[in-house]
Design an enzyme around this catalytic site. Structure first.
Site, PDB file in Angstrom:
ATOM      1  N   ASP A  10       1.703  60.247  16.814  1.00 30.63           N
ATOM      2  CA  ASP A  10       0.439  59.851  16.175  1.00 30.63           C
ATOM      3  C   ASP A  10      -0.647  60.789  16.694  1.00 30.63           C
ATOM      4  O   ASP A  10      -0.427  61.545  17.652  1.00 30.63           O
ATOM      5  CB  ASP A  10       0.100  58.388  16.527  1.00 30.63           C
ATOM      6  CG  ASP A  10      -1.200  57.914  15.874  1.00 30.63           C
ATOM      7  OD1 ASP A  10      -1.452  58.290  14.705  1.00 30.63           O
ATOM      8  OD2 ASP A  10      -1.978  57.176  16.510  1.00 30.63           O
ATOM      9  N   SER A  11      -1.825  60.704  16.084  1.00 31.13           N
ATOM     10  CA  SER A  11      -2.964  61.484  16.587  1.00 31.13           C
ATOM     11  C   SER A  11      -3.467  60.937  17.922  1.00 31.13           C
ATOM     12  O   SER A  11      -4.217  61.608  18.618  1.00 31.13           O
ATOM     13  CB  SER A  11      -4.110  61.412  15.584  1.00 31.13           C
ATOM     14  OG  SER A  11      -4.550  60.066  15.471  1.00 31.13           O
ATOM     15  N   GLY A  43      -8.126  62.036  11.024  1.00 30.41           N
ATOM     16  CA  GLY A  43      -8.664  61.529   9.754  1.00 30.41           C
ATOM     17  C   GLY A  43      -9.814  62.315   9.164  1.00 30.41           C
ATOM     18  O   GLY A  43     -10.140  62.152   7.990  1.00 30.41           O
ATOM     19  N   CYS A  73       1.740  57.626  11.863  1.00 30.73           N
ATOM     20  CA  CYS A  73       0.346  57.950  11.560  1.00 30.73           C
ATOM     21  C   CYS A  73       0.262  58.093  10.041  1.00 30.73           C
ATOM     22  O   CYS A  73       0.994  58.899   9.450  1.00 30.73           O
ATOM     23  CB  CYS A  73      -0.019  59.262  12.240  1.00 30.73           C
ATOM     24  SG  CYS A  73      -1.655  59.883  11.787  1.00 30.73           S
ATOM     25  N   GLU A 151      -9.148  53.780  19.800  1.00 34.88           N
ATOM     26  CA  GLU A 151      -8.678  54.862  20.688  1.00 34.88           C
ATOM     27  C   GLU A 151      -9.377  54.789  22.050  1.00 34.88           C
ATOM     28  O   GLU A 151      -8.765  55.064  23.081  1.00 34.88           O
ATOM     29  CB  GLU A 151      -8.931  56.219  20.015  1.00 34.88           C
ATOM     30  CG  GLU A 151      -8.384  57.410  20.769  1.00 34.88           C
ATOM     31  CD  GLU A 151      -6.854  57.499  20.835  1.00 34.88           C
ATOM     32  OE1 GLU A 151      -6.173  56.870  19.999  1.00 34.88           O
ATOM     33  OE2 GLU A 151      -6.337  58.183  21.732  1.00 34.88           O
ATOM     34  N   CYS A 183      -3.836  52.498   8.798  1.00 25.86           N
ATOM     35  CA  CYS A 183      -4.005  53.442   9.915  1.00 25.86           C
ATOM     36  C   CYS A 183      -3.376  52.719  11.097  1.00 25.86           C
ATOM     37  O   CYS A 183      -3.649  51.529  11.315  1.00 25.86           O
ATOM     38  CB  CYS A 183      -5.489  53.702  10.173  1.00 25.86           C
ATOM     39  SG  CYS A 183      -5.795  54.520  11.752  1.00 25.86           S
ATOM     40  N   HIS A 185      -3.865  52.667  14.085  1.00 25.17           N
ATOM     41  CA  HIS A 185      -4.778  52.109  15.095  1.00 25.17           C
ATOM     42  C   HIS A 185      -5.226  50.682  14.725  1.00 25.17           C
ATOM     43  O   HIS A 185      -5.585  49.902  15.602  1.00 25.17           O
ATOM     44  CB  HIS A 185      -6.043  52.989  15.229  1.00 25.17           C
ATOM     45  CG  HIS A 185      -5.837  54.256  16.009  1.00 25.17           C
ATOM     46  ND1 HIS A 185      -5.112  55.322  15.522  1.00 25.17           N
ATOM     47  CD2 HIS A 185      -6.277  54.638  17.245  1.00 25.17           C
ATOM     48  CE1 HIS A 185      -5.120  56.305  16.428  1.00 25.17           C
ATOM     49  NE2 HIS A 185      -5.823  55.913  17.467  1.00 25.17           N
TER      50      HIS A 185
HETATM   51  N1  DGL Z   1      -3.608  56.562  13.507  1.00 24.84           N
HETATM   52  C1  DGL Z   1      -3.797  57.462  12.458  1.00 24.84           C
HETATM   53  C2  DGL Z   1      -3.424  56.930  11.098  1.00 24.84           C
HETATM   54  O1  DGL Z   1      -2.560  56.104  11.018  1.00 24.84           O
HETATM   55  C3  DGL Z   1      -4.950  58.426  12.425  1.00 24.84           C
HETATM   56  C4  DGL Z   1      -6.263  58.126  13.051  1.00 24.84           C
HETATM   57  C5  DGL Z   1      -7.092  59.411  13.171  1.00 24.84           C
HETATM   58  O2  DGL Z   1      -6.701  60.233  13.998  1.00 24.84           O
HETATM   59  O3  DGL Z   1      -8.085  59.579  12.443  1.00 24.84           O
HETATM   60  O4  DGL Z   1      -3.938  57.347  10.098  1.00 24.84           O
END
Ligand code: DGL
Length: 266
Positions: A10-11, A43, A73, A151, A183, A185
């Site tokens: 993931d990011s 994103g 992600c 985050e 997302c 997160h």
């Molecule tokens: N967790 C990520 C997703 O599912 C990306 C969040 C990000 O880095 O902007 O899209």
């Protein structure tokens, strides 16, 4: 039987929402997780750059002999899944088809999707949902500010609730039956989202269906592990947020969390 680990990326720490379901549903499966904190957030980045970043992480995971890669992600799935599937020798799955499948199976008629700027602009969820059911109504909303709240460990705070209240205000005027947490997160903001939308809106966390797909693939290919699992976490940037996230969301259930320098990166 195959005791090699599953690679997950993931990011940032959002992908831990998939790792925690792997731990629950596939307790013998080891995981190597990469949080690309060095390039967080994805994103707001162009898709071509995201593709390059995901490919580099995929190549790292290949060198670690993973048996399957999960792009945990949504932004990376929308930008890079077909490219990474083409370029890597291992099987790669994403989270958007599972998220859309779970939402259609919920029988909701009006489905909301919250996601990053990039995923929303790409329209990947709308396409996937309408492919599965052309009659479904989809209301998409980019809620990028919620990513940083998670985050940086601010879930459960007044600031988190205020951000959720603001970002989800449009769903009060335009109600939905189910809301895809598009997302990885966002499942960590479930309490705040329920507080805003009430309990009549079904929240869809794509992680469960993603892990169902992992289970199916490993079972069909006879690749399930028979050994006790280990969980190795890597961060390409500052690992403090990842450690705090893993302590909280995996209840400390991991073996190590190290920094990772990917070749070709500064
Ligand atoms: N967790 C990520 C997703 O599912 C990306 C969040 C990000 O880095 O902007 O899209």
């Amino acid at each position: 039987m195959d005791n090699r680990p599953i690679g997950v990326m993931d990011s940032g720490l959002g992908g831990l929402s998939v790792v925690r379901v792997i731990q629950r549903e596939l307790p013998n499966e080891s995981v190597i997780f990469v949080g690309d904190e060095g390039h967080f957030p994805y994103g707001t980045k162009p898709q071509e750059l995201i593709r390059q970043l995901v490919l580099k992480i995929g190549r790292f995971l290949e060198t670690r002999s993973v048996k399957l890669m999960v792009i945990a992600c949504n932004t990376a799935t929308a930008a890079a899944l077909p490219t990474v599937q083409k370029k890597l020798s291992i099987q790669v799955i994403g989270v958007i088809n599972p998220g859309a499948t779970a939402a259609i199976e919920s029988k909701a008629k009006r489905i909301g999707v919250i996601a990053t700027d990039s995923t929303t602009k790409d329209g990947a969820y709308v396409r996937e949902l309408q492919k599965l059911n052309p009659d479904v109504k989809v209301v998409s909303k980019a809620t990028q500010p919620l990513v940083a709240i998670v985050e940086h460990g601010k879930t459960g705070t007044v600031e988190a609730q205020k951000a959720v209240d603001e970002q989800l205000a449009s769903f009060v005027q335009q109600p939905v039956d189910a809301l895809i947490l598009g997302c990885t997160h966002f499942p960590f903001l479930t309490n705040e989202i329920k507080q805003k939308l009430g309990t009549n809106v079904e929240l869809i966390d794509p992680a469960l269906e993603t892990v169902n797909q992992v289970k199916k693939i490993l079972t069909e290919k006879q690749l399930l592990s028979s050994q006790p699992a280990s969980y190795r976490l890597y961060s390409t940037g500052n690992r403090d947020d990842l450690i705090a996230g893993a302590d909280k969301w995996l209840q400390g259930h991991y073996d190590s969390c190290n920094n990772l320098m990917i070749e070709g990166d500064n």
